[in-house]
Design a protein around this motif. Structure first.
Motif, short mmCIF file in Angstrom:
data_model
loop_
_atom_site.label_atom_id
_atom_site.label_comp_id
_atom_site.label_asym_id
_atom_site.label_seq_id
_atom_site.Cartn_x
_atom_site.Cartn_y
_atom_site.Cartn_z
N HIS A 1 0.82 -1.21 0.12
CA HIS A 1 -0.01 -0.01 0.02
C HIS A 1 0.73 1.18 0.13
O HIS A 1 0.55 2.26 -0.78
CB HIS A 1 -1.03 -0.02 1.15
CG HIS A 1 -2.34 -0.58 1.08
ND1 HIS A 1 -2.22 -2.06 1.00
CD2 HIS A 1 -3.41 -0.51 0.88
CE1 HIS A 1 -3.30 -2.54 0.89
NE2 HIS A 1 -4.30 -1.57 0.95
N PRO B 1 -10.07 4.50 4.23
CA PRO B 1 -9.95 4.20 2.89
C PRO B 1 -8.71 4.43 2.37
O PRO B 1 -7.94 5.16 2.72
CB PRO B 1 -11.05 5.05 2.08
CG PRO B 1 -11.98 5.61 3.53
CD PRO B 1 -10.98 5.59 4.52
N ASP B 2 -8.31 3.45 1.35
CA ASP B 2 -7.09 3.63 0.72
C ASP B 2 -6.93 4.89 -0.31
O ASP B 2 -5.94 5.79 -0.16
CB ASP B 2 -6.62 2.61 -0.40
CG ASP B 2 -6.21 1.02 0.40
OD1 ASP B 2 -5.98 1.31 1.52
OD2 ASP B 2 -6.46 -0.04 -0.20
N ASP C 1 -10.06 0.23 -3.07
CA ASP C 1 -9.34 -0.62 -2.04
C ASP C 1 -8.42 -1.71 -2.64
O ASP C 1 -8.81 -2.43 -3.58
CB ASP C 1 -10.25 -1.16 -1.16
CG ASP C 1 -9.55 -1.66 0.13
OD1 ASP C 1 -9.38 -0.83 1.19
OD2 ASP C 1 -8.92 -2.73 0.24
N TYR D 1 -17.51 1.38 4.75
CA TYR D 1 -16.75 2.53 4.32
C TYR D 1 -17.52 3.49 3.73
O TYR D 1 -17.50 4.75 3.55
CB TYR D 1 -15.55 2.07 3.52
CG TYR D 1 -14.33 1.59 3.98
CD1 TYR D 1 -14.37 0.91 5.44
CD2 TYR D 1 -13.10 1.41 3.49
CE1 TYR D 1 -13.06 0.60 6.06
CE2 TYR D 1 -11.77 1.00 4.06
CZ TYR D 1 -12.05 0.68 5.49
OH TYR D 1 -10.81 0.19 6.12
#
Length: 224
Positions: A60, A154-155, A167, A195
């Protein structure tokens, strides 16, 4: 930012809360709901930081945040841990990495992180999906039905041009059937709903049209 301040935060979107401080915020998270789904007693125990979770965070950081990766992770020495000398070298390098706030990855995992990030960036659809929005923001809101304080990270929080949350997931099997098993096993559908609810509430009280909020799409990018 001190943990004591976290208890006084109001509902909203926060761009500058470090992940370590996010974990200290006393609110219901998706990971908590996952433990609760297993059994109430399990919900009281924080999830163990396993090698797979560390690897996922590293992917990530590189794929979504770029330069932040080098500040948070470090490549370990090209040695195993089978003999006394190798273990001593690893312990020394790891100790120095911890002093700078970085997590040490073994050489093989470090190279795999770059392979995963490069695979995501090389995919025409995935690269386009990841091109917009803001990374790693914290959402805080009060659940409408229960009044419980909730949090999510959240990403990518989408910009005004899209209604879709993205995501990125690392997985041992990115095939359609393989990732479907991960969706069922790890409760990814629950995460998507949680989310989306959080983003809708933090962006104006979840104004719904035909039972749907402004943000009503969720896409997982699975990298093997």
């Amino acid at each position: 930012m001190k943990a004591a301040i976290m208890t006084n935060l109001k509902s909203g979107i926060y761009p500058d809360i470090p992940f370590a401080e996010y974990l200290k915020i006393p609110a219901v998270s998706n990971s908590y709901l996952g433990r609760l789904d297993k059994c109430p007693a399990a919900a009281k125990i924080e999830r163990e930081d396993t090698p797979s979770l560390v690897f996922g965070r590293a992917v990530h950081a590189l794929a979504l945040e770029g330069e932040a990766f080098q500040a948070r992770f470090q490549r370990g020495p090209d040695c195993g841990k089978k003999n006394k000398e190798d273990r001593a070298l690893w312990a020394e390098v790891n100790s120095n990495a911890e002093k700078t706030g970085r997590t040490l990855l073994n050489a093989e995992d470090y190279d795999r992180v770059f392979a995963c990030a490069n695979a995501v960036k090389a995919h025409p659809v995935a690269a386009k999906l990841l091109a917009g929005g803001v990374r790693e923001q914290t959402l805080l809101w009060d659940d409408y039905d229960t009044g419980l304080s909730c949090k999510a990270r959240p990403d990518i929080v989408p910009d005004e041009k899209t209604s879709t949350l993205i995501d990125l997931k690392t997985t041992s099997d990115a095939s359609a059937k393989g990732f479907l098993r991960s969706i069922l096993k790890y409760g990814y559908a629950r995460q998507a709903a949680f989310y989306l609810d959080g983003l809708n509430w933090t962006c104006g009280g979840a104004v719904k049209v035909d039972g749907r909020g402004k943000y009503d799409h969720f896409i997982f990018i699975a990298v093997e």
